[in-house]
Design a protein around this motif. Structure first.
Motif, PDB file in Angstrom:
ATOM      1  N   ASP A  83       0.826  -1.209   0.000  1.00  0.00           N
ATOM      2  CA  ASP A  83       0.000   0.000   0.000  1.00  0.00           C
ATOM      3  C   ASP A  83       0.859   1.257   0.000  1.00  0.00           C
ATOM      4  OD1 ASP A  83      -2.739  -1.296   0.458  1.00  0.00           O
ATOM      5  OD2 ASP A  83      -1.576  -2.100   2.135  1.00  0.00           O
ATOM      6  N   LEU A  84       2.098   1.122   0.487  1.00  0.00           N
ATOM      7  CA  LEU A  84       3.054   2.237   0.506  1.00  0.00           C
ATOM      8  C   LEU A  84       4.439   1.665   0.218  1.00  0.00           C
ATOM      9  CD1 LEU A  84       4.008   5.154   1.171  1.00  0.00           C
ATOM     10  CD2 LEU A  84       4.102   4.449   3.585  1.00  0.00           C
ATOM     11  N   GLN A 107       7.199   3.728 -10.078  1.00  0.00           N
ATOM     12  CA  GLN A 107       6.251   4.823 -10.328  1.00  0.00           C
ATOM     13  C   GLN A 107       5.069   4.365 -11.173  1.00  0.00           C
ATOM     14  OE1 GLN A 107       9.113   7.717 -11.914  1.00  0.00           O
ATOM     15  NE2 GLN A 107       8.549   9.127 -10.247  1.00  0.00           N
ATOM     16  N   LYS A 111       1.275   3.748  -7.006  1.00  0.00           N
ATOM     17  CA  LYS A 111       1.075   3.603  -5.564  1.00  0.00           C
ATOM     18  C   LYS A 111       1.828   4.717  -4.838  1.00  0.00           C
ATOM     19  CE  LYS A 111       0.634  -1.456  -5.606  1.00  0.00           C
ATOM     20  NZ  LYS A 111      -0.587  -1.646  -4.785  1.00  0.00           N
ATOM     21  N   PRO A 112       1.433   5.057  -3.596  1.00  0.00           N
ATOM     22  CA  PRO A 112       2.207   6.041  -2.833  1.00  0.00           C
ATOM     23  C   PRO A 112       3.669   5.598  -2.752  1.00  0.00           C
ATOM     24  CG  PRO A 112       0.142   5.560  -1.705  1.00  0.00           C
ATOM     25  CD  PRO A 112       0.241   4.594  -2.857  1.00  0.00           C
ATOM     26  N   ILE A 114       7.612   6.925  -1.629  1.00  0.00           N
ATOM     27  CA  ILE A 114       8.484   7.893  -0.956  1.00  0.00           C
ATOM     28  C   ILE A 114       9.942   7.522  -1.220  1.00  0.00           C
ATOM     29  CG2 ILE A 114       9.247   8.772   1.290  1.00  0.00           C
ATOM     30  CD1 ILE A 114       6.402   8.345   2.324  1.00  0.00           C
ATOM     31  N   ASP A 138       7.929  12.503  -5.867  1.00  0.00           N
ATOM     32  CA  ASP A 138       7.055  13.535  -5.295  1.00  0.00           C
ATOM     33  C   ASP A 138       7.487  13.902  -3.883  1.00  0.00           C
ATOM     34  OD1 ASP A 138       5.453  13.634  -7.571  1.00  0.00           O
ATOM     35  OD2 ASP A 138       4.187  11.975  -6.876  1.00  0.00           O
ATOM     36  N   GLU A 139       8.013  12.910  -3.164  1.00  0.00           N
ATOM     37  CA  GLU A 139       8.442  13.160  -1.788  1.00  0.00           C
ATOM     38  C   GLU A 139       9.841  12.581  -1.579  1.00  0.00           C
ATOM     39  OE1 GLU A 139       5.478  12.755   1.479  1.00  0.00           O
ATOM     40  OE2 GLU A 139       4.335  11.647  -0.014  1.00  0.00           O
ATOM     41  N   ARG A 157       5.578  10.654   8.664  1.00  0.00           N
ATOM     42  CA  ARG A 157       4.948  10.676   7.338  1.00  0.00           C
ATOM     43  C   ARG A 157       4.300   9.323   7.026  1.00  0.00           C
ATOM     44  NH1 ARG A 157       1.649  11.797   4.108  1.00  0.00           N
ATOM     45  NH2 ARG A 157       2.045  12.085   1.886  1.00  0.00           N
ATOM     46  N   PHE A 161      -0.401   7.421   6.410  1.00  0.00           N
ATOM     47  CA  PHE A 161      -1.037   6.431   5.542  1.00  0.00           C
ATOM     48  C   PHE A 161      -1.749   5.326   6.344  1.00  0.00           C
ATOM     49  CE2 PHE A 161       2.373   8.319   3.094  1.00  0.00           C
ATOM     50  CZ  PHE A 161       1.812   8.506   1.843  1.00  0.00           C
TER      51      PHE A 161
END
Length: 461
Positions: A83-84, A107, A111-112, A114, A138-139, A157, A161
């Motif tokens: 999920d992350l 990418q 999915k999220p 980091i 993005d992060e 961070r 989530f």
């Protein structure tokens, strides 16, 4: 629970971050690239108000050889389930073509994601973080896991989530039509903790006998990486199933080789195998039916005897051998006399032969491992045994007596013998154990007898 996967090239600090979140040294950490190969999976609590997460530590993304191609593919497959995704890089380097390709692949999963730039140990190294902006993240979180710089911000961070724990209110209970008295009763739970039916099974053996293949076959998925290369598994890999009302956790341990041939990071693997046996209920000792039994198999069996696990001896790869079953079983009984309580069976992880029988056998020996004998019945048997064969006198010719016996422990069944002189000759102890086995089914489990002087108690036991 949401799944959080840590990915990246070898030796960027994935396992160090995994251990930091677990607050313990679980994954093996080494300067050698490629230490982590299988997936490490643990439940982690980041906050009392949040649900637990499933944290996944993956092997390094690289294209070194066939084994590490499998490691890479397994890591990318895990990313699809997550999920992350935390993609970790070494802040002391600059991104190369492989790094860019791996990040672009992640990418595309939508999915999220980091980007964690690790090993940024000081302000000067912060300048190198800008090199990683070309990945298009993005992060970006610059951290130093070794020096605990920026780790707190990254964890905060990740918490964003994670769903909050559900709180039951009176209104929500009315909607679900659950009577309040059922949830807030003054009565204590009646459940017996000994009947929770959770079994921890250690799969042990020397290198390349098919332990990882057996784990995959038992759980019905490619949980552990399988390769013909010796020493593929380093970290213990665990996976759980429900079978016949029991929750069984299988732990695939690293293959053991002769001490003189243990290489670098494999010394950690041997220690982890011992630790797994300390915690396990049942040990499945895997033999290679194709190549036969060797001295090292006997030494591994000695570790099981040392930790007093319930045990099943399994000959894997039976589909690849022309051995006679009776002859192989005879050799097993001869070579593993000290594990004479352990049942023997043949399996094939490849063809799935006897796998359900193995699961049934695990439950069977576990039930014996937690078995309790009523004190009255136990004393009746001990009295009968001592009447048939009297206890030997001590070295001064004085009579030795057993006043009574009581079982005070399980896992394995542990019995105190209260005596006038608390010493028991090993041959008579073996006689008593065998006598008890004739009276009650203790297949698969050791029995521990502990002599005690009348009126005295050993605090350790």
């Amino acid at each position: 629970m949401i799944k959080v996967a840590i990915l990246g090239k070898p030796n960027v600090g994935k396992s160090s971050f995994f251990n930091r979140l677990l607050r313990q040294r679980d994954a093996i950490v080494s300067d050698k690239a490629g230490t982590t190969r299988d997936i490490k999976k643990r439940e982690v609590s980041l906050d009392d108000e949040l649900e637990d997460i499933i944290l996944l530590d993956t092997g390094g993304l690289e294209e070194r050889d066939e084994l590490f191609e499998k490691v890479k593919q397994k890591a990318l497959d895990i990313a699809k389930e997550a999920d992350l995704i935390l993609y970790m890089v070494d802040g002391r380097t600059i991104p190369d073509e492989d790094e860019i390709r791996y990040f672009r692949t992640l990418q595309k999963l939508k999915k999220p994601l980091i980007l964690v730039v690790n090993k940024v140990d000081n302000d000067k190294l912060m300048e190198g973080v800008y090199n990683f902006y070309e990945l298009g993240a993005d992060e970006i979180f610059p951290v130093s896991i070794a020096h605990n710089r920026g780790v707190g911000k990254l964890i905060e961070r990740i918490k964003d989530f994670v769903p909050k724990k559900q709180k039951f209110t009176q209104a929500s209970l009315i909607e679900e039509e659950i009577p309040l008295e059922e949830l807030f009763s003054d009565e204590e739970p009646q459940e017996d903790l000994e009947n929770l039916k959770e079994i921890k099974v250690a799969i042990v053996g020397r290198v390349n006998v098919g332990k990882s293949s057996l784990l995959n076959a038992l759980v019905g998925e490619e949980r552990a990486i399988v390769s013909d290369i010796d020493g593929t598994t380093i970290d213990p890999i665990d996976e759980s199933i429900y079978f016949d009302g029991y929750h069984i956790t299988f732990v695939d341990t690293a293959g053991i080789r002769r001490r003189s041939k243990i290489k670098d990071i494999e010394k950690y693997a041997l220690l982890r195998t011992e630790n797994v046996l300390k915690e396990a209920d049942v040990a499945v000792l895997v033999l290679d039916s194709k190549n036969g039994i060797v001295e090292l198999d006997e030494r591994i069996g000695g570790l099981i005897q040392k930790h007093k696990n319930a045990c099943i001896i399994v000959a894997n790869k039976w589909d690849e051998t022309e051995s006679d079953y009776k002859e192989f079983e005879k050799e097993v009984k001869y070579r593993f006399k000290y594990l004479d309580y352990a049942p023997f069976m043949v399996v094939s992880a490849k063809t799935k032969r006897n796998l359900d029988r193995l699961k049934e056998k695990i439950i069977y020996v576990y039930q014996n491992y937690i078995k309790r004998i009523p004190t009255s019945k136990l004393n009746e048997w001990i009295k009968e045994a001592t009447a048939r064969h009297h206890l030997p006198t001590d070295i001064k010719g004085r009579e030795t007596k057993i006043y009574y016996a009581t079982q005070f422990g399980i896992k394995p069944p542990t019995i105190a013998l209260v005596m006038n002189r608390p010493k028991l000759h090993f041959s008579y102890e073996r006689y008593l154990v065998n006598f008890l086995r004739r009276k009650e089914d203790f297949t698969g489990t050791p029995i521990v007898l502990i002599p005690r002087e009348k009126g005295k108690k050993n605090e350790k036991d």
